[in-house]
Design a protein around this motif. Sequence first.
Motif, PDB file in Angstrom:
ATOM      1  N   VAL A  25       5.134   1.959   4.111  1.00  0.00           N
ATOM      2  CA  VAL A  25       3.937   2.710   3.727  1.00  0.00           C
ATOM      3  C   VAL A  25       4.207   4.210   3.832  1.00  0.00           C
ATOM      4  O   VAL A  25       3.848   4.984   2.939  1.00  0.00           O
ATOM      5  N   PHE A  26       4.853   4.636   4.908  1.00  0.00           N
ATOM      6  CA  PHE A  26       5.215   6.049   5.071  1.00  0.00           C
ATOM      7  C   PHE A  26       6.047   6.529   3.881  1.00  0.00           C
ATOM      8  O   PHE A  26       5.782   7.582   3.298  1.00  0.00           O
ATOM      9  N   SER A  27       7.052   5.749   3.506  1.00  0.00           N
ATOM     10  CA  SER A  27       7.969   6.158   2.436  1.00  0.00           C
ATOM     11  C   SER A  27       7.266   6.223   1.088  1.00  0.00           C
ATOM     12  O   SER A  27       7.447   7.178   0.317  1.00  0.00           O
ATOM     13  N   LEU A  28       6.460   5.202   0.771  1.00  0.00           N
ATOM     14  CA  LEU A  28       5.803   5.168  -0.528  1.00  0.00           C
ATOM     15  C   LEU A  28       4.741   6.257  -0.643  1.00  0.00           C
ATOM     16  O   LEU A  28       4.605   6.900  -1.700  1.00  0.00           O
ATOM     17  N   VAL A  70      -1.684   2.320  -0.780  1.00  0.00           N
ATOM     18  CA  VAL A  70      -0.723   1.445  -0.110  1.00  0.00           C
ATOM     19  C   VAL A  70      -1.180   1.257   1.325  1.00  0.00           C
ATOM     20  O   VAL A  70      -1.533   2.233   1.997  1.00  0.00           O
ATOM     21  N   ARG A  71      -1.173   0.020   1.803  1.00  0.00           N
ATOM     22  CA  ARG A  71      -1.546  -0.203   3.204  1.00  0.00           C
ATOM     23  C   ARG A  71      -0.758  -1.374   3.769  1.00  0.00           C
ATOM     24  O   ARG A  71      -0.299  -2.265   3.034  1.00  0.00           O
ATOM     25  N   ALA A  72      -0.567  -1.345   5.097  1.00  0.00           N
ATOM     26  CA  ALA A  72       0.088  -2.443   5.797  1.00  0.00           C
ATOM     27  C   ALA A  72      -0.958  -3.509   6.114  1.00  0.00           C
ATOM     28  O   ALA A  72      -2.011  -3.211   6.672  1.00  0.00           O
ATOM     29  N   THR A  73      -0.675  -4.748   5.739  1.00  0.00           N
ATOM     30  CA  THR A  73      -1.575  -5.858   6.049  1.00  0.00           C
ATOM     31  C   THR A  73      -1.005  -6.749   7.141  1.00  0.00           C
ATOM     32  O   THR A  73      -1.579  -7.782   7.465  1.00  0.00           O
ATOM     33  N   GLY A  74       0.118  -6.347   7.708  1.00  0.00           N
ATOM     34  CA  GLY A  74       0.761  -7.065   8.794  1.00  0.00           C
ATOM     35  C   GLY A  74       2.018  -6.325   9.161  1.00  0.00           C
ATOM     36  O   GLY A  74       2.423  -5.371   8.465  1.00  0.00           O
ATOM     37  N   PRO A  75       2.700  -6.714  10.218  1.00  0.00           N
ATOM     38  CA  PRO A  75       3.934  -6.016  10.611  1.00  0.00           C
ATOM     39  C   PRO A  75       4.995  -6.035   9.527  1.00  0.00           C
ATOM     40  O   PRO A  75       5.779  -5.084   9.403  1.00  0.00           O
ATOM     41  N   LEU A  76       5.018  -7.101   8.718  1.00  0.00           N
ATOM     42  CA  LEU A  76       6.025  -7.240   7.670  1.00  0.00           C
ATOM     43  C   LEU A  76       5.374  -7.606   6.335  1.00  0.00           C
ATOM     44  O   LEU A  76       5.881  -8.448   5.581  1.00  0.00           O
ATOM     45  N   GLU A  77       4.260  -6.954   6.030  1.00  0.00           N
ATOM     46  CA  GLU A  77       3.604  -7.184   4.750  1.00  0.00           C
ATOM     47  C   GLU A  77       2.827  -5.942   4.342  1.00  0.00           C
ATOM     48  O   GLU A  77       2.160  -5.317   5.176  1.00  0.00           O
ATOM     49  N   ILE A  78       2.945  -5.576   3.076  1.00  0.00           N
ATOM     50  CA  ILE A  78       2.151  -4.459   2.562  1.00  0.00           C
ATOM     51  C   ILE A  78       1.297  -4.949   1.395  1.00  0.00           C
ATOM     52  O   ILE A  78       1.579  -5.990   0.786  1.00  0.00           O
ATOM     53  N   LEU A  91      -5.413  -6.766  -9.345  1.00  0.00           N
ATOM     54  CA  LEU A  91      -5.503  -5.389  -8.865  1.00  0.00           C
ATOM     55  C   LEU A  91      -4.953  -5.201  -7.453  1.00  0.00           C
ATOM     56  O   LEU A  91      -4.917  -4.068  -6.963  1.00  0.00           O
ATOM     57  N   ARG A  92      -4.539  -6.289  -6.810  1.00  0.00           N
ATOM     58  CA  ARG A  92      -3.934  -6.183  -5.482  1.00  0.00           C
ATOM     59  C   ARG A  92      -2.669  -7.020  -5.451  1.00  0.00           C
ATOM     60  O   ARG A  92      -2.667  -8.154  -5.909  1.00  0.00           O
ATOM     61  N   ALA A  93      -1.614  -6.423  -4.896  1.00  0.00           N
ATOM     62  CA  ALA A  93      -0.327  -7.114  -4.814  1.00  0.00           C
ATOM     63  C   ALA A  93       0.160  -7.070  -3.375  1.00  0.00           C
ATOM     64  O   ALA A  93       0.338  -5.975  -2.818  1.00  0.00           O
TER      65      ALA A  93
END
Length: 553
Positions: free
Chosen positions: A135-138, A158-166, A111-113
């Motif tokens: 995240v903004f775009s999606l 959708v959420r950011a989990t780091g500067p270069l990871e969603i 359930l999480r990717a």
Amino acid sequence: MGALRALPLPLSLPAPAPSHRPSRRRIAAAASLIAALLLPLLAGCQPRRPAGLLILAGKSRIDSLDPAAASRVGVLQVLSALGDPLYAISSEGRLEPRLATALPQLSADGLRARIPLRAGVRFHDGTPFDAAALVFSLERFMAIGTLGYQLSDRVKRVRATGPLEIELELRQPFSPLPRLLSAIFLTPVSPSAYRAHQGKPLAERFVGTGPYRLASTSGQQLRLLPWSGYWGRRPRNSGLVIVSLSNSTALYGALRSGEIDLLLSSGLEIDHQQALHREARAGRLHEAVGPSLNIGLLSLRSDQPPLQDRRLRLALAHSLDRRTISERVSLGVRPPLRQLVPPGLPGSDPAAWPAYDPARARSLFRQAGYCEGKPLNLPLTFRSDIPSDRLFALTWQAQVRRDLGDCLQLEVSGMESTTAYDQLGKGTLPLFFYDWSGDYPDAENFLVPLLGCEKAEGDRCLKGNAALSGSFWSAPGLEQLLIRSSSLEGPEREGLLRQIQRRTAAASPYLPVWLMAPVAWARPSLAPPRFDGAGWLVLADLHSQSHSGGSRR
């Protein structure tokens, strides 16, 4: 519109005589005349193009370059050059990371990717691409996108989990997720450029991360130039001019005369496609054929009389002589199809739907109380702005009159596409011919849009995709099977997808008719073009045989 008369065909439906279609010489002469009249408007006001700048043309209208508003084939083709998806599908069908650096990492419950993103990427306006930008775009796409349901039906958050990871929080496990994320309408846009348009489309420009930037727009003409800050391989040409014209004859003549370098098949008359195919076979053009991800089908309003009667739907299925229709209408360009999933995709079942069998059709009509002085009068609607749809409708009408004239009479009429699609979901079209094109190559993207149902009573879909697609058909447990198929992988999933197709075919709320593939024709001065695995022409690879354009990294 009023009903159209049946085609004046002999009862044996022979192949058309040469006089029934324009001759090759007439096609070429007409094309040359119209091109001479129209193409100075296309090219005369343009500055002389630099070496390597190529002119591409097609019939698909380009009305907005915002991915949130994109649904037309021509717009999505342009976006494939201006933007980047998270993943891409190669010409060989391999899934390849683009703005992502690896495939999604799934949680134990599916359930999480989590998706790692590429570093060092910038938008065309210089804004850095990062997790916050994606995240903004999606979120923007899910909120206002014409095709936003494709993501929002599967993704809860959708959420950011780091500067270069969603991280994507899914509504249920979804095995086709990487293929969904290869859809070009999910290409990210610059938050700096689109902040003021977070809740509304921005039609006239595009700011993305792709190998080209939008240099200018003028009516139905776009100029794309290589983006000097692109993170990947540079285009092999110095730029593109993309033109949309509504006249198929002018487009055909423009390629033959050398006014354009490449022509896309979408919307071209079948006669012109066949003529270009002959030119390619003779070595005078290059021809590239993409994957077949577009199907032509009939929707049957299955929850109301008379097609509420399953026997009548099966009788219609057996009445359809797909091979003759394909040869007469498309000159064999569009092969017959007896399934909803294009061949080559997992879950394909080439013989799922009933085959042409007029004797069996007659027996079913009789069981339902028709034939022998009591024919079923059935309205058949086609899209009036699609010439091949009209030919299909009239050809099937003539074929039915030949085989089953005392059992079935098709009352053929046309309706403009936009109006027809609106009426389809309202349930006013008992029998409607249209096409469906998958946004990404997976069986789920053909079955769920036609069969998904949020609320059903028995075999009737009250709310959901099946209602919007015109059949209003469902079956007990079918929605659960669709959901389960999207959580499986490998042979188990393929078997379940075939089971879903067979169950649907036994009820025949839809009748698949033919299969369509995108085609491109290029002047011999160009290197042969190619399509990727999602059906988009790879524009960055276009180049002259003697000039390769921009450099590579």
